[in-house]
Scaffold this motif. Structure first.
Motif, PDB file in Angstrom:
ATOM      1  N   PRO A   1      -6.731  33.012  39.601  1.00  0.00           N
ATOM      2  CA  PRO A   1      -6.371  34.403  39.285  1.00  0.00           C
ATOM      3  C   PRO A   1      -7.223  35.397  40.075  1.00  0.00           C
ATOM      4  N   GLN A   2      -6.570  36.466  40.544  1.00  0.00           N
ATOM      5  CA  GLN A   2      -7.259  37.500  41.312  1.00  0.00           C
ATOM      6  C   GLN A   2      -7.064  38.857  40.619  1.00  0.00           C
ATOM      7  N   TYR A   3      -6.302  39.742  41.251  1.00  0.00           N
ATOM      8  CA  TYR A   3      -6.090  41.073  40.693  1.00  0.00           C
ATOM      9  C   TYR A   3      -5.028  41.045  39.595  1.00  0.00           C
ATOM     10  N   THR A   4      -5.366  41.529  38.409  1.00  0.00           N
ATOM     11  CA  THR A   4      -4.378  41.659  37.340  1.00  0.00           C
ATOM     12  C   THR A   4      -4.421  43.060  36.737  1.00  0.00           C
ATOM     13  N   GLU A   5      -5.034  43.980  37.464  1.00  0.00           N
ATOM     14  CA  GLU A   5      -5.094  45.370  37.021  1.00  0.00           C
ATOM     15  C   GLU A   5      -4.018  46.147  37.767  1.00  0.00           C
ATOM     16  N   ALA A   6      -3.041  46.684  37.013  1.00  0.00           N
ATOM     17  CA  ALA A   6      -1.884  47.331  37.630  1.00  0.00           C
ATOM     18  C   ALA A   6      -2.278  48.499  38.534  1.00  0.00           C
ATOM     19  N   LYS A   7      -3.284  49.263  38.141  1.00  0.00           N
ATOM     20  CA  LYS A   7      -3.678  50.422  38.942  1.00  0.00           C
ATOM     21  C   LYS A   7      -4.237  49.991  40.294  1.00  0.00           C
ATOM     22  N   ILE A   8      -4.975  48.887  40.312  1.00  0.00           N
ATOM     23  CA  ILE A   8      -5.508  48.382  41.585  1.00  0.00           C
ATOM     24  C   ILE A   8      -4.377  47.868  42.462  1.00  0.00           C
ATOM     25  N   LEU A   9      -3.449  47.121  41.875  1.00  0.00           N
ATOM     26  CA  LEU A   9      -2.324  46.583  42.640  1.00  0.00           C
ATOM     27  C   LEU A   9      -1.465  47.703  43.217  1.00  0.00           C
ATOM     28  N   SER A  10      -1.352  48.806  42.485  1.00  0.00           N
ATOM     29  CA  SER A  10      -0.541  49.925  42.950  1.00  0.00           C
ATOM     30  C   SER A  10      -1.105  50.564  44.209  1.00  0.00           C
TER      31      SER A  10
ATOM     32  N   THR B   1      -0.072  19.575  33.688  1.00  0.00           N
ATOM     33  CA  THR B   1      -0.256  20.383  32.493  1.00  0.00           C
ATOM     34  C   THR B   1       0.490  21.701  32.667  1.00  0.00           C
ATOM     35  N   TYR B   2       1.331  22.006  31.661  1.00  0.00           N
ATOM     36  CA  TYR B   2       2.091  23.254  31.683  1.00  0.00           C
ATOM     37  C   TYR B   2       1.541  24.180  30.603  1.00  0.00           C
ATOM     38  N   MET B   3       1.275  25.427  30.966  1.00  0.00           N
ATOM     39  CA  MET B   3       0.858  26.450  30.004  1.00  0.00           C
ATOM     40  C   MET B   3       1.831  27.612  30.106  1.00  0.00           C
ATOM     41  N   PHE B   4       2.276  28.127  28.973  1.00  0.00           N
ATOM     42  CA  PHE B   4       3.364  29.098  29.037  1.00  0.00           C
ATOM     43  C   PHE B   4       3.276  30.121  27.905  1.00  0.00           C
ATOM     44  N   ILE B   5       3.939  31.246  28.131  1.00  0.00           N
ATOM     45  CA  ILE B   5       4.200  32.238  27.099  1.00  0.00           C
ATOM     46  C   ILE B   5       5.648  32.686  27.272  1.00  0.00           C
ATOM     47  N   GLN B   6       6.198  33.316  26.246  1.00  0.00           N
ATOM     48  CA  GLN B   6       7.547  33.867  26.337  1.00  0.00           C
ATOM     49  C   GLN B   6       7.493  35.355  26.055  1.00  0.00           C
ATOM     50  N   HIS B   7       8.180  36.134  26.904  1.00  0.00           N
ATOM     51  CA  HIS B   7       8.285  37.570  26.693  1.00  0.00           C
ATOM     52  C   HIS B   7       9.742  37.957  26.847  1.00  0.00           C
TER      53      HIS B   7
ATOM     54  N   LEU C   1      -1.562  35.048  31.999  1.00  0.00           N
ATOM     55  CA  LEU C   1      -0.116  35.221  31.864  1.00  0.00           C
ATOM     56  C   LEU C   1       0.221  36.498  31.105  1.00  0.00           C
ATOM     57  N   HIS C   2      -0.551  36.807  30.076  1.00  0.00           N
ATOM     58  CA  HIS C   2      -0.315  38.058  29.343  1.00  0.00           C
ATOM     59  C   HIS C   2      -0.616  39.271  30.232  1.00  0.00           C
ATOM     60  N   ARG C   3      -1.624  39.144  31.088  1.00  0.00           N
ATOM     61  CA  ARG C   3      -1.930  40.242  32.011  1.00  0.00           C
ATOM     62  C   ARG C   3      -0.812  40.402  33.049  1.00  0.00           C
ATOM     63  N   VAL C   4      -0.200  39.292  33.431  1.00  0.00           N
ATOM     64  CA  VAL C   4       0.933  39.354  34.366  1.00  0.00           C
ATOM     65  C   VAL C   4       2.091  40.127  33.731  1.00  0.00           C
ATOM     66  N   VAL C   5       2.323  39.890  32.447  1.00  0.00           N
ATOM     67  CA  VAL C   5       3.362  40.646  31.738  1.00  0.00           C
ATOM     68  C   VAL C   5       3.067  42.140  31.811  1.00  0.00           C
ATOM     69  N   ASP C   6       1.829  42.514  31.577  1.00  0.00           N
ATOM     70  CA  ASP C   6       1.446  43.931  31.631  1.00  0.00           C
ATOM     71  C   ASP C   6       1.682  44.515  33.026  1.00  0.00           C
TER      72      ASP C   6
ATOM     73  N   GLU D   1       9.935  47.373  31.800  1.00  0.00           N
ATOM     74  CA  GLU D   1      10.057  46.271  30.848  1.00  0.00           C
ATOM     75  C   GLU D   1      10.279  44.988  31.615  1.00  0.00           C
ATOM     76  N   LEU D   2       9.756  43.879  31.064  1.00  0.00           N
ATOM     77  CA  LEU D   2       9.934  42.572  31.699  1.00  0.00           C
ATOM     78  C   LEU D   2      11.074  41.844  31.021  1.00  0.00           C
ATOM     79  N   GLU D   3      12.162  41.689  31.751  1.00  0.00           N
ATOM     80  CA  GLU D   3      13.325  40.940  31.292  1.00  0.00           C
ATOM     81  C   GLU D   3      13.933  40.252  32.511  1.00  0.00           C
ATOM     82  N   GLU D   4      14.880  39.360  32.241  1.00  0.00           N
ATOM     83  CA  GLU D   4      15.551  38.668  33.341  1.00  0.00           C
ATOM     84  C   GLU D   4      16.177  39.661  34.315  1.00  0.00           C
ATOM     85  N   GLU D   5      16.793  40.703  33.793  1.00  0.00           N
ATOM     86  CA  GLU D   5      17.455  41.691  34.643  1.00  0.00           C
ATOM     87  C   GLU D   5      16.464  42.398  35.566  1.00  0.00           C
ATOM     88  N   SER D   6      15.302  42.780  35.034  1.00  0.00           N
ATOM     89  CA  SER D   6      14.325  43.499  35.855  1.00  0.00           C
ATOM     90  C   SER D   6      13.764  42.611  36.961  1.00  0.00           C
ATOM     91  N   LEU D   7      13.650  41.295  36.706  1.00  0.00           N
ATOM     92  CA  LEU D   7      13.191  40.379  37.751  1.00  0.00           C
ATOM     93  C   LEU D   7      14.237  40.241  38.847  1.00  0.00           C
TER      94      LEU D   7
END
Length: 213
Positions: A126-135, A59-65, A87-92, A100-106
């Motif tokens: 899924p584990q940590y998806t809070e940017a401030k915690i990851l930082s 099963t594939y689940m996806f979003i596009q940004h 996945l939306h939290r990963v974008v954030d 910004e999330l683009e091919e170039e930034s990756l």
């Protein structure tokens, strides 16, 4: 407990793998190609424009940004809503690090991307998806994209259904004609009704102002 994700893929607009992280060892990079093939098949069907694709036990689940697909592959029964939210939290998270999330930034931040993929998911959960915690524990310097103010679409003649910044090495247009014949025959072999149903399916790879020779 809900099923676990087998792998997380980041793909470009043509379905090529930019980055992927295997969490459980039961899928391979080939899944990205199979996913994109199924996605292309679904494009012409207005009744199947959903963010979930199933093929051969995966099963594939996806979003596009922008020009990036974020896709998970799983052999287990996952909670689709929670994975799509993830996945939306990963974008954030990526936007927090890269502006910004683009091919170039990756491509400019492979090291940081892999560090983040190791922290946001553990063995497919899924584990940590809070940017401030990851930082707090991912201190690697990231290259931040410069996001410039863009003029209104009315000025640039841009269209809402096309992402900006798409460039192709070769301008191509593929047009498929799909036809089916429906026939109703009675017990005597006489044709009661017949009709032909057709559809044109087009896929374009045109850069801005691109020309096809």
């Amino acid at each position: 407990m809900a099923g676990a994700v087998s792998a997380l893929f980041l793909l470009d607009i043509k379905g090529r793998v930019l980055v992927w992280r295997d969490y459980r060892g039961d899928v391979s990079a080939v899944q990205a190609e199979r996913f994109f093939t199924k996605l292309i098949e679904k494009e012409g069907d207005p009744e199947s424009q959903d963010p979930v694709v199933y093929d051969n036990g995966v099963t594939y689940m996806f979003i596009q940004h922008n020009n990036v697909f974020l896709m998970t592959a799983s052999r287990q029964n996952c909670n689709a809503a929670s994975i799509l939210l993830f996945l939306h939290r990963v974008v954030d998270v990526f936007k927090h690090y890269f502006e910004e999330l683009e091919e170039e930034s990756l491509r400019d931040n492979f090291v940081v991307v892999y560090e983040l993929l190791d922290e946001i998911m553990d063995f497919g959960y899924p584990q940590y998806t809070e940017a401030k915690i990851l930082s707090e524990f991912i201190k690697t310097d990231a290259y931040r994209m410069e996001v410039t103010q863009r003029p209104p679409m009315a000025v640039t003649n841009a269209v809402s259904w096309r992402s900006e910044g798409i460039r192709y090495k070769k301008n191509e247009v593929f047009l498929d004609v799909v036809e089916s014949v429906n026939i109703l025959v009675n017990s005597n072999g006489q044709i009661i009704r017949s009709d032909v149903v057709g559809a044109l399916k087009m896929r374009t790879y045109l850069s801005p102002k691109g020309k096809v020779n």
